[in-house]
Motif scaffolding. Structure first.
Motif, PDB file in Angstrom:
ATOM      1  N   LEU A 325      41.589  52.476  48.585  1.00 35.39           N
ATOM      2  CA  LEU A 325      41.236  51.067  48.692  1.00 35.39           C
ATOM      3  C   LEU A 325      40.689  50.358  47.239  1.00 35.39           C
ATOM      4  CD1 LEU A 325      39.259  52.260  51.155  1.00 35.39           C
ATOM      5  CD2 LEU A 325      41.218  50.870  51.939  1.00 35.39           C
ATOM      6  N   ASP A 326      40.189  51.141  46.442  1.00 34.75           N
ATOM      7  CA  ASP A 326      40.310  49.834  45.148  1.00 34.75           C
ATOM      8  C   ASP A 326      40.646  48.767  45.033  1.00 34.75           C
ATOM      9  OD1 ASP A 326      37.595  51.467  44.724  1.00 34.75           O
ATOM     10  OD2 ASP A 326      38.825  52.515  43.483  1.00 34.75           O
ATOM     11  N   ARG A 327      42.075  48.886  45.347  1.00 33.76           N
ATOM     12  CA  ARG A 327      43.065  48.190  45.027  1.00 33.76           C
ATOM     13  C   ARG A 327      44.020  47.335  46.651  1.00 33.76           C
ATOM     14  NH1 ARG A 327      42.868  52.617  41.876  1.00 33.76           N
ATOM     15  NH2 ARG A 327      43.139  52.647  39.970  1.00 33.76           N
ATOM     16  N   ALA A 328      42.714  47.412  47.940  1.00 31.03           N
ATOM     17  CA  ALA A 328      43.560  46.374  48.602  1.00 31.03           C
ATOM     18  C   ALA A 328      43.624  45.765  48.989  1.00 31.03           C
ATOM     19  CB  ALA A 328      42.663  48.007  49.727  1.00 31.03           C
ATOM     20  N   ASP A 329      42.949  45.111  47.981  1.00 29.74           N
ATOM     21  CA  ASP A 329      43.499  42.866  47.868  1.00 29.74           C
ATOM     22  C   ASP A 329      44.496  43.049  47.362  1.00 29.74           C
ATOM     23  OD1 ASP A 329      40.752  42.713  48.737  1.00 29.74           O
ATOM     24  OD2 ASP A 329      40.164  42.390  47.229  1.00 29.74           O
ATOM     25  N   THR A 330      45.521  43.490  47.011  1.00 31.44           N
ATOM     26  CA  THR A 330      46.600  43.415  46.648  1.00 31.44           C
ATOM     27  C   THR A 330      47.911  43.261  47.469  1.00 31.44           C
ATOM     28  OG1 THR A 330      46.771  44.753  44.898  1.00 31.44           O
ATOM     29  CG2 THR A 330      48.869  44.203  44.681  1.00 31.44           C
ATOM     30  N   PRO A 331      48.073  41.556  48.010  1.00 35.55           N
ATOM     31  CA  PRO A 331      48.923  41.566  48.923  1.00 35.55           C
ATOM     32  C   PRO A 331      50.145  42.728  48.804  1.00 35.55           C
ATOM     33  CG  PRO A 331      48.516  39.255  47.776  1.00 35.55           C
ATOM     34  CD  PRO A 331      47.731  40.581  46.593  1.00 35.55           C
ATOM     35  N   PHE A 332      50.652  42.796  50.686  1.00 39.30           N
ATOM     36  CA  PHE A 332      51.508  43.532  50.779  1.00 39.30           C
ATOM     37  C   PHE A 332      52.881  43.293  50.396  1.00 39.30           C
ATOM     38  CE2 PHE A 332      55.453  44.759  54.043  1.00 39.30           C
ATOM     39  CZ  PHE A 332      54.950  46.417  54.000  1.00 39.30           C
ATOM     40  N   ASP A 333      53.646  42.173  50.037  1.00 35.35           N
ATOM     41  CA  ASP A 333      54.273  40.939  49.308  1.00 35.35           C
ATOM     42  C   ASP A 333      54.426  41.744  47.739  1.00 35.35           C
ATOM     43  OD1 ASP A 333      52.684  39.504  48.560  1.00 35.35           O
ATOM     44  OD2 ASP A 333      53.697  37.528  50.383  1.00 35.35           O
ATOM     45  N   GLU A 334      53.644  42.006  47.355  1.00 37.62           N
ATOM     46  CA  GLU A 334      53.448  42.559  45.854  1.00 37.62           C
ATOM     47  C   GLU A 334      53.581  43.503  45.822  1.00 37.62           C
ATOM     48  OE1 GLU A 334      52.720  39.676  43.378  1.00 37.62           O
ATOM     49  OE2 GLU A 334      51.514  37.838  44.180  1.00 37.62           O
ATOM     50  N   VAL A 335      53.080  44.183  47.036  1.00 35.64           N
ATOM     51  CA  VAL A 335      52.908  45.891  46.571  1.00 35.64           C
ATOM     52  C   VAL A 335      55.280  45.965  46.581  1.00 35.64           C
ATOM     53  CG1 VAL A 335      52.415  48.631  47.477  1.00 35.64           C
ATOM     54  CG2 VAL A 335      50.828  46.690  47.053  1.00 35.64           C
ATOM     55  N   VAL A 336      55.049  45.599  47.239  1.00 34.55           N
ATOM     56  CA  VAL A 336      56.981  45.606  47.965  1.00 34.55           C
ATOM     57  C   VAL A 336      57.299  45.254  46.458  1.00 34.55           C
ATOM     58  CG1 VAL A 336      58.891  44.946  49.025  1.00 34.55           C
ATOM     59  CG2 VAL A 336      56.303  45.711  49.857  1.00 34.55           C
ATOM     60  N   ARG A 337      57.390  44.355  46.263  1.00 39.61           N
ATOM     61  CA  ARG A 337      58.021  44.248  44.210  1.00 39.61           C
ATOM     62  C   ARG A 337      57.591  44.887  43.553  1.00 39.61           C
ATOM     63  NH1 ARG A 337      57.313  37.956  41.691  1.00 39.61           N
ATOM     64  NH2 ARG A 337      55.742  38.951  40.647  1.00 39.61           N
ATOM     65  N   ALA A 338      56.943  45.292  43.833  1.00 40.43           N
ATOM     66  CA  ALA A 338      55.743  46.179  42.291  1.00 40.43           C
ATOM     67  C   ALA A 338      56.387  47.614  42.953  1.00 40.43           C
ATOM     68  CB  ALA A 338      55.037  46.316  42.627  1.00 40.43           C
ATOM     69  N   ALA A 339      56.811  48.118  43.633  1.00 38.75           N
ATOM     70  CA  ALA A 339      57.282  49.463  43.941  1.00 38.75           C
ATOM     71  C   ALA A 339      58.949  49.028  43.805  1.00 38.75           C
ATOM     72  CB  ALA A 339      56.899  49.538  45.437  1.00 38.75           C
TER      73      ALA A 339
END
Length: 430
Positions: A325-339
Motif C-alpha cells: 500500500l505504500d506503493r499503491a499509486d504506481t500505475p498498473f502498466d508501470e508495474v507490469v513493465r517493471a516486473a
C-alpha cells in the motif's frame, strides 16, 4: 533511465494543447488508461461497465423526470458526458453535451426482466454515453420494475457510485434538468475535474520512481498467470459466468483485508495447484491530496502475488500488504513493465480479482420518497477468470463469480469452498 509511462503520457497530453483547440480535451488517469487499453485488446471490444440495479413498485419511475435528472448530473459532471478517444496517439476524454438515454427494455416471450437486462448489457456499445439507464419488468402482471443505472468504468469508481445515487435522487426530487446547470457552474466543474486528474497523474508519475519500480520487480519476480486465456472452454448453453455466495451475519460481518487476500490465495491454490505464484488484483485508491472531490475513476489495480506453496502466516500477509500500500499509486502498466524488466514471465493478465464494498456508507436510490431495493443480477460476463466481491454491512456478503469459458463449474465451486474455509474462524460462525 526511461521516463515513466505516466510522464510520457503527460508530455503528450500537454503538447495537444499547444496552439490547438484541444483545450477541451481532458486527460485520463492511469486507471482509465488501463481500461481503454484492455478494451482495445478485447476481440469483441467490450467495455468494463458498472451496473447498479434497483427494484421499484411498478409505475414508480417517471421516465421523463428521471432522464432529466440524469442529464442534470451529466451536465454538471464532465466525466459523465465525455467520450474516450485517441488524438495523435494520446488517449483523452472529449466532453460533449449531456445525453443520457433511458431505454425501456421489452422482454422477449418467456424472458424475465433480469434476463432482458442481462441481454442488453451484454450488447453494451462502447461508443456511447458513459451513463445509461434501462427499465424493465416481468410482464403485464408484474408488481415491480427494475431500473438499471449503468456506467462505463472509465467514468466511475466506488467512491463515485454513492454520490451518483445520492445526486440522482436529489435531482429527481427537485425536478432538475441539464438547463439548471449554469455555464459558470459547468466551467468550474470542468476545471476542477481537469485539475484533479492532473494531480492524480502527478502522483502516479512520482510513484514510478526507480526505487518503487525495483520493489515491484522483486515482489512480482516469480508471479505468472496460471489461468488459461479467456475463451479456452466452450459453453454449449447457459450464462457466461457462474456464481457462488455466502452470507456471514454480524458481528462477524467485517473481515480484515489481508484475511480476504489469504482466502483468495486458497481459492487460487484450489484452482491452479500448490506451487505457483498467482497474480491477484484488487482496486485501491482515492482522490489525490488537495484535489476537488470530483466524480471519476481514481483507483488503481494493485497486484498481490498469491504464493500457493503452503500456508502463510496472517501477520506476514498483513505486513506485505501494508508494504504494497505504500506503493499503491504506481500505475498498473508501470508495474507490469517493471516486473517484466526484472525477469518475471508474467504477461499482465490476472488470475483473479478481489473487491471490497462498504455498503454501510451507500444509501439506496430514493425517487421522491419511494426507496428502491438494490438487487443483484448475476450471470453477466466477467473480465477475470474469477472475481471475489466482499460487501460489508450488517453482514458480510461474499460472492465469487467465474468465467465459464476459462474455469469448470465444479472446480470453481471447490475453489469457493476453499476460500470460505480459509476465512478467520470468527468469520465462519453462522
Amino acid at each position: 533511465m526511461l521516463p515513466s509511462i505516466t510522464g510520457q503520457y503527460l508530455a503528450r497530453y500537454q503538447r495537444l494543447g499547444a496552439g490547438d483547440p484541444a483545450a477541451a480535451l481532458l486527460p485520463v488517469t492511469g486507471a482509465q488508461r488501463r481500461f481503454l487499453l484492455v478494451r482495445s485488446l478485447d476481440p469483441a471490444g467490450r467495455a468494463d461497465i458498472v451496473p447498479m440495479f434497483f427494484a421499484f413498485p411498478r409505475g414508480t419511475v417517471d421516465a421523463a423526470r428521471l432522464r432529466a435528472a440524469a442529464n442534470h448530473l451529466a451536465a454538471r459532471h464532465p466525466v459523465l458526458r465525455s467520450q474516450p478517444c485517441v488524438v495523435r496517439g494520446t488517449p483523452v476524454l472529449r466532453p460533449d453535451a449531456a445525453g443520457v438515454p433511458l431505454e425501456h427494455i421489452p422482454g422477449a416471450p418467456g424472458e424475465s426482466a433480469r434476463d432482458a437486462l442481462r441481454r442488453v448489457l451484454a450488447r453494451w456499445a462502447p461508443n456511447g454515453p458513459p451513463l445509461r439507464l434501462f427499465l424493465a419488468h416481468d410482464g403485464p402482471g408484474a408488481q415491480e420494475e427494475l431500473l438499471a443505472v449503468v456506467l462505463d468504468h472509465t467514468a466511475c469508481d466506488g467512491q463515485s457510485l454513492a454520490r451518483i445515487v445520492e445526486e440522482l435522487g436529489a435531482a429527481y426530487r427537485d425536478r432538475r434538468g441539464p438547463d439548471d446547470v449554469s455555464p459558470a457552474e459547468a466551467a468550474t466543474e470542468l476545471a476542477a475535474y481537469r485539475g484533479a486528474v492532473l494531480r492524480q497523474l502527478g502522483a502516479e508519475d512520482r510513484a514510478a520512481s526507480p526505487r518503487t519500480l525495483a520493489y515491484w520487480a522483486e515482489r512480482l519476480r516469480t508471479a505468472h498467470e496460471q489461468a488459461p486465456p479467456p475463451g479456452t472452454r466452450s459453453i454449449a448453453a447457459g450464462l457466461p459466468s457462474g456464481a457462488a455466495e455466502l452470507r456471514i451475519p454480524s458481528p462477524a460481518g467485517v473481515v480484515p483485508f489481508p484475511a480476504l487476500l489469504d482466502a483468495c490465495r486458497a481459492a487460487a491454490a484450489a484452482l491452479y495447484g500448490s506451487g505457483p505464484v498467482s497474480p491477484i488484483g484488487y482496486p485501491w485508491g482515492g482522490r489525490p491530496s488537495g484535489a476537488e472531490q470530483v466524480l471519476g475513476c481514481f483507483l488503481n489495480t494493485v497486484v498481490f502475488p498469491a504464493d500457493t506453496r503452503g500456508p502463510v502466516s496472517p501477520d506476514v500477509t498483513a505486513t506485505d500488504w501494508w508494504d504494497d500500500l505504500d506503493r499503491a499509486d504506481t500505475p498498473f502498466d508501470e508495474v507490469v513493465r517493471a516486473a517484466r524488466a526484472g525477469g518475471s514471465a508474467w504477461s499482465g493478465r490476472l488470475d483473479g480479482l478481489l473487491t471490497v464494498d462498504d455498503a454501510r456508507h451507500r444509501a439506496p436510490l430514493d425517487l421522491d420518497g419511494t426507496t428502491g431495493r438494490e438487487v443483484h443480477i448475476g450471470g453477466r460476463q466477467v473480465r477475470a477468470p474469477f472475481a471475489v466481491a466482499a460487501t460489508q454491512g450488517p453482514e458480510l456478503h461474499l460472492r465469487m463469480v467465474w468465467d465459464r469459458t476459462v474455469l469448470d463449474d465444479d472446480a470453481a465451486e471447490s475453489a469457493f469452498a476453499a476460500l470460505c474455509a480459509a476465512l478467520p474462524a470468527e468469520a465462519q460462525a453462522r
